[in-house]
Design a protein around this motif. Structure first.
Motif, PDB file in Angstrom:
ATOM      1  N   ALA A 606       0.899  -1.164   0.192  1.00 45.83           N
ATOM      2  CA  ALA A 606       0.016   0.006  -0.030  1.00 45.83           C
ATOM      3  C   ALA A 606       0.778   1.414   0.098  1.00 45.83           C
ATOM      4  N   LEU A 607       2.060   1.321   0.787  1.00 48.60           N
ATOM      5  CA  LEU A 607       2.911   2.277   0.757  1.00 48.60           C
ATOM      6  C   LEU A 607       3.686   2.399  -0.560  1.00 48.60           C
ATOM      7  N   VAL A 608       3.901   1.198  -1.046  1.00 49.02           N
ATOM      8  CA  VAL A 608       4.566   1.500  -2.590  1.00 49.02           C
ATOM      9  C   VAL A 608       3.674   2.046  -3.571  1.00 49.02           C
ATOM     10  N   TYR A 609       2.338   1.979  -3.493  1.00 55.22           N
ATOM     11  CA  TYR A 609       1.360   2.642  -4.308  1.00 55.22           C
ATOM     12  C   TYR A 609       1.444   3.888  -4.058  1.00 55.22           C
ATOM     13  N   ARG A 610       1.383   4.349  -2.738  1.00 53.77           N
ATOM     14  CA  ARG A 610       1.409   5.467  -2.362  1.00 53.77           C
ATOM     15  C   ARG A 610       2.596   6.551  -2.390  1.00 53.77           C
ATOM     16  N   SER A 611       3.723   5.972  -2.871  1.00 53.94           N
ATOM     17  CA  SER A 611       4.915   6.617  -3.096  1.00 53.94           C
ATOM     18  C   SER A 611       5.054   7.715  -4.106  1.00 53.94           C
ATOM     19  N   GLU A 761      -8.658   2.753   1.910  1.00 49.53           N
ATOM     20  CA  GLU A 761      -9.126   3.873   2.732  1.00 49.53           C
ATOM     21  C   GLU A 761      -8.480   4.207   3.779  1.00 49.53           C
ATOM     22  N   ARG A 762      -7.768   3.038   4.760  1.00 51.25           N
ATOM     23  CA  ARG A 762      -6.948   3.406   5.768  1.00 51.25           C
ATOM     24  C   ARG A 762      -5.655   4.146   5.460  1.00 51.25           C
ATOM     25  N   PHE A 763      -5.085   3.769   4.245  1.00 51.28           N
ATOM     26  CA  PHE A 763      -3.945   4.565   3.886  1.00 51.28           C
ATOM     27  C   PHE A 763      -4.120   5.780   3.047  1.00 51.28           C
ATOM     28  N   GLY A 764      -5.263   5.942   2.919  1.00 53.10           N
ATOM     29  CA  GLY A 764      -5.601   7.227   1.836  1.00 53.10           C
ATOM     30  C   GLY A 764      -5.063   7.250   0.664  1.00 53.10           C
ATOM     31  N   LEU A 765      -5.117   6.177  -0.059  1.00 50.74           N
ATOM     32  CA  LEU A 765      -4.867   5.721  -1.394  1.00 50.74           C
ATOM     33  C   LEU A 765      -5.670   6.369  -2.253  1.00 50.74           C
TER      34      LEU A 765
END
Length: 916
Positions: A606-611, A761-765
């Protein structure tokens, strides 16, 4: 004991004979079922078969099953392999024990057969029967084995066509075996109407009589003759295409085969003759246990030894299919008659006691109420025998029914004032004693389970190398063994039919094999649940991971690496800390931060996507990783590779728009199907895992229902049967779980597809849509093979160490005949390694050529180099399943092996490409 002995043609006598004594390496077997075969009819009708003539009174019968009546395997139900090979002749050493020059065969020549109540036979030739295979089925495993050997000699091409001429029992089993082997079409030719009907039931696509056959078409790939006369041979030869194969299984009465040479020559036919069968009992047992072949439908009559003459007459008239002799049947009849007499005596005794207790005497109703427990016992016994598919089940089930009925009857009569309690107790004891006495004849034959302290285990079979019968030389041997490891000879399971031998199998499976094959091990200094991979196991895991990476790359996935540690805060956001805390390792304080070994890869991806910022043009974004994760499993649930604390997970996450979810989930399911096909894995079922009615799940009800609806749509579109189960969902979303089962029928999830509205939703993607607005992506979690540990454990269980060629730790073994050929062998192995194959040399100082072949029986490809091959720069290739190829140039052999390995399939070679 009694035996049916043939003195001359048509002169079959049932006589009393001494019970045989079992010597060293032998077991006493109580015979429960024997089939009358065509060869038995030759003996009965002609007093001869082929060039063998009846020289002395002979007990016939070679299709048999029974119960071991003595020794450490006492009480075990077995199928009896009728062939005793010498084991030392050239044919045996070459892997063809069915062609042994000095073979002894039950019911043939000097060796008595199985139509008797007891016989002694080599223990290693007694194959245990699973619970789902009856004694009658066990007897018919011999003709099924002949049919399987026929199919193997036929080398049926993939989706090939075949014809079967003659639909007796072997012909019918040939049809079933051909369909199981993947034949696209089977033509059955049979003159008798009832056998034509049976052929249709067994799967023949077209059934005709000989007079209505039209061979105007190109012909079938392989023709099988199973009738034993010239007309059948001619029909079979006419039905096969040019360049096809003709397999002759029938035994002609005059020991001669007449074939029109011009037809065979013009078509260039390859003709194979069938000699019995070659070590295919394990495959036959596997097919019967799995219900692939219906053996029971072949039996048209059952008879006891006392009816053996009439039974042979029925078999000779060919009015049915298979006549079965059940030697125990006569014993049961005698025992039932005795029990009936004794029970009637009990009724009379009860009447006498009643008259003594009551001045008015015993009423008709009283007599009836005394007799009804006896009738209930007989009825209960009959029902139990049918339900358990064993005649001897009549004993315990009948006794149980009698006790219940007698007890109830006595209570009711005492309550009704028709007798005294003391009288009824005395009669009950007398009744019970006489009943047990009546069954004493068959009590010793009751089916018993293995003794406490003994378990079924798997060991390597050190018997000779196999031929082209398709039995894997490296297959496993379920045997009955003592806890200290003493091994009794058992039977082998081929890798291609990795079996459901489920009864009483404890946690032997991959853990014992993994250590015996030197795939993995554990050490207390490292810790429980933390196995380490040995070189052979590491080779399997590496090949598996490379295959998965290749499949994912072709499917549009991008691979990433992420750390195995994360801050506690990361897992608090994802929800893992709240829902999986008990399964996580405790935080480590490092530099003022609490760091945790990750229990999942999802938050990292999820953080890779959000990078960076994402656009709708980037979707679907497929991120994959073979990464480590860690679970703090309790020590009591750890086991081998299936439950470990350090997990290498094949994980992927697809970030997509809502309208892309169904297509991505369906594509993921298709990837799983393709991988299972390459790996030889069959799922037992698909499960739609839904939430239960508690509070362990997160997110809104609408998103859950939407996600579940999408997954259900995917399953329906894929045409997959599935079962919906509540309480099996992940805490963040529903999922499709692909369920597998090990050899003990323990079920587990291997692969999964999940739809998740919660974590984005939790990671704000977010992503920017075509309308320029910000939108929330959907996260599809997907794993093709789950963890590498569980996948390899299941592959060990399925293949028994005989892995598909592309996955095998050693793919090619080079076997120089002598030291003089060692340089050529080493050069070939070096060339093979350079071509990307995993190859080794089995040096002559490791033992004889036969011993080295047996030691290499799990290796898919074996190259033998003798003086002639070394001088010519050639190699003689032999496959693990016994098929052989003529010597070819080394480069061509390696190229063809490389092609098969690159296919990533379970077949060792293309069908029809090898010599017989």
């Amino acid at each position: 004991m009694r035996a049916a002995r043939l003195y001359a043609a048509g002169d079959l006598r049932v006589e009393e004979e001494p019970r045989p004594e079992a010597g060293a390496g032998m077991s006493l077997v109580r015979v429960t079922a024997v089939g009358i075969c065509g060869s038995d009819l030759h003996w009965w009708d002609e007093g001869a078969i082929g060039d063998a003539v009846l020289a002395h009174p002979l007990v016939l019968g070679h299709e048999g099953a029974g119960v071991i009546a003595g020794g450490p395997r006492r009480g075990e139900r077995v199928a009896i392999d009728p062939a005793i090979a010498d084991g030392t002749c050239r044919a045996c050493r070459d892997g063809y024990p069915n062609l042994c020059y000095r073979i002894r065969f039950a019911g043939h020549g000097e060796t008595d057969g199985m139509m008797r109540e007891f016989m002694t036979w080599p223990t290693e030739l007694l194959h245990p029967l699973p619970d789902g295979v009856s004694d009658a089925d066990g007897a018919l495993l011999e003709p099924l084995g002949v049919a399987l050997h026929c199919v193997d000699l036929g080398h049926l091409p993939f989706a090939g066509t075949a014809s079967v001429v003659g639909c007796g029992p072997i012909g019918l089993l040939l049809i079933s075996a051909l369909k199981a082997a993947g034949a696209s079409s089977v033509l059955a030719i049979e003159p008798l109407a009832h056998r034509r009907e049976a052929a249709a039931r067994h799967g023949a696509d077209l059934v005709v009589s000989p007079g209505s056959v039209d061979f105007a078409g190109p012909g079938v790939d392989v023709a099988f003759e199973a009738a034993g006369h010239d007309e059948a041979v001619a029909l079979a030869a006419e039905s096969v295409r040019p360049g096809g194969r003709l397999v002759l299984a029938g035994i002609p009465g005059d020991d001669a085969i007449r074939l029109q040479a011009s037809v065979a020559r013009r078509k260039g036919l390859t003709i194979a003759m069938v000699r019995r069968m070659n070590q295919v009992y394990p495959r036959a047992i596997g097919l019967a246990a799995r219900g692939v072949v219906d053996l029971g439908s072949l039996v048209s009559r059952r008879a006891g030894l006392g009816e053996v003459k009439e039974a042979f007459g029925d078999a000779a008239r060919r009015t049915g299919l298979k006549v079965l002799i059940e030697p125990l049947r006569s014993m049961l009849v005698r025992a039932v008659r005795l029990a009936v007499i004794l029970d009637l005596c009990c009724v009379l005794a009860f009447v006498i006691i009643g008259r003594a207790s009551h001045a008015r005497g015993e009423s008709v109703a009283g007599i009836a109420s005394t007799a009804w427990p006896f009738l209930a016992g007989l009825l209960g016994g009959w029902l139990g025998a049918r339900a358990w598919r064993r005649p001897l089940a009549l004993v315990p089930s009948g006794l149980g029914a009698w006790l219940g009925a007698a007890g109830l009857g006595m209570v009711l009569r005492v309550v009704a004032g028709q007798g005294t309690a003391v009288a009824f107790v005395l009669v009950a004891l007398a009744f019970l004693g006489l009943f047990l006495l009546g069954w004493r004849v068959v009590a010793s034959a009751l089916i018993r389970r293995p003794r406490p302290g003994r378990v079924l285990s798997l060991v390597h079979d050190a018997r000779g190398y196999d031929d082209d019968a398709g039995v894997c030389p490296g297959a496993l041997t379920p045997v009955l063994s003592k806890p200290r490891g003493e091994v009794l000879r058992g039977f082998r399971i081929p890798w291609s039919l990795a079996p459901p031998y489920r009864e009483e199998m404890t946690m032997y499976d991959h853990r014992r094999l993994g250590r015996e094959l030197e795939l993995f091990d554990t050490d207390p200094l490292i810790g429980a649940g933390l196995p380490y991979w040995l070189p052979a196991g590491a080779a399997i895991r590496h090949a598996l991971e490379e295959y998965i990476r290749e499949v994912e790359r072709k499917a549009g996935y991008q691979h990433v690496y992420s750390p195995v540690l994360g801050k506690r805060e990361l897992y608090e956001i994802s929800g893992h800390w709240a829902h999986y805390r008990d399964g996580m390792y405790p935080p480590m304080d490092i530099g003022g931060e609490q760091v945790v070994l990750r229990p999942s890869l999802c938050p990292h991806h999820a953080l890779v996507y959000r990078s960076r910022a994402r656009s709708y043009r980037d979707l679907p974004l497929r991120l994959a990783e073979l990464g480590g994760m860690y679970r703090s499993e309790l020590s009591g649930v750890l086991g081998g590779l299936t439950r470990v604390r350090a997990i290498q997970l094949n994980d992927a996450h697809i970030f997509c728009a809502p309208d892309q979810v169904a297509a991505e989930a369906a594509a993921a399911l298709e990837l799983i199907r393709q991988a299972y096909q390459a790996l030889g894995i069959e799922p037992v079922r698909y499960r739609l895992s839904l939430p239960s009615r508690d509070d362990k799940y997160v997110g809104g009800r609408d998103s859950w229902e939407r996600a579940a609806g999408l997954l259900e749509q995917v399953l329906v579109s894929a045409g997959v049967a599935y079962e919906a189960e509540e309480g099996e969902a992940a805490f963040y979303g529903p999922k499709i779980d692909v369920q597998i089962a090990d050899s003990a029928e323990r079920e587990a999830s291997l692969s999964t597809v999940q739809v998740d509205f919660y974590l984005p939703e939790r990671f704000g993607l977010e992503y920017t849509g075509a309308d320029g607005a910000r939108h929330r992506p959907v996260m599809v979690h997907r794993s093709i093979i789950g963890s590498a540990e569980r996948a390899v454990a299941h592959l060990i269980d399925v293949h028994g160490g005989a892995f598909p060629a592309w996955l095998a730790p050693v793919q090619l073994v080079v076997l120089p005949v002598a030291d003089a050929q060692l340089p050529a062998a080493e050069a070939l192995a070096f060339q093979a390694v350079g071509a990307g194959l995993r190859a080794v040399v089995a040096r002559p100082d490791a033992g004889s050529l036969g011993a080295r072949i047996r030691a290499s029986r799990l290796v898919p490809y074996q190259v033998v180099i003798g003086a002639r091959e070394a001088a010519a720069g050639q190699a003689a290739l032999r496959l693990r399943d016994g098929r052989q190829m003529p010597a070819l140039p080394v480069g061509e052999v390696l190229a063809r092996i490389g092609e098969r390995v690159a296919v990533h399939g379970t077949e060792l070679w293309e069908q029809g490409a090898l010599a017989v």
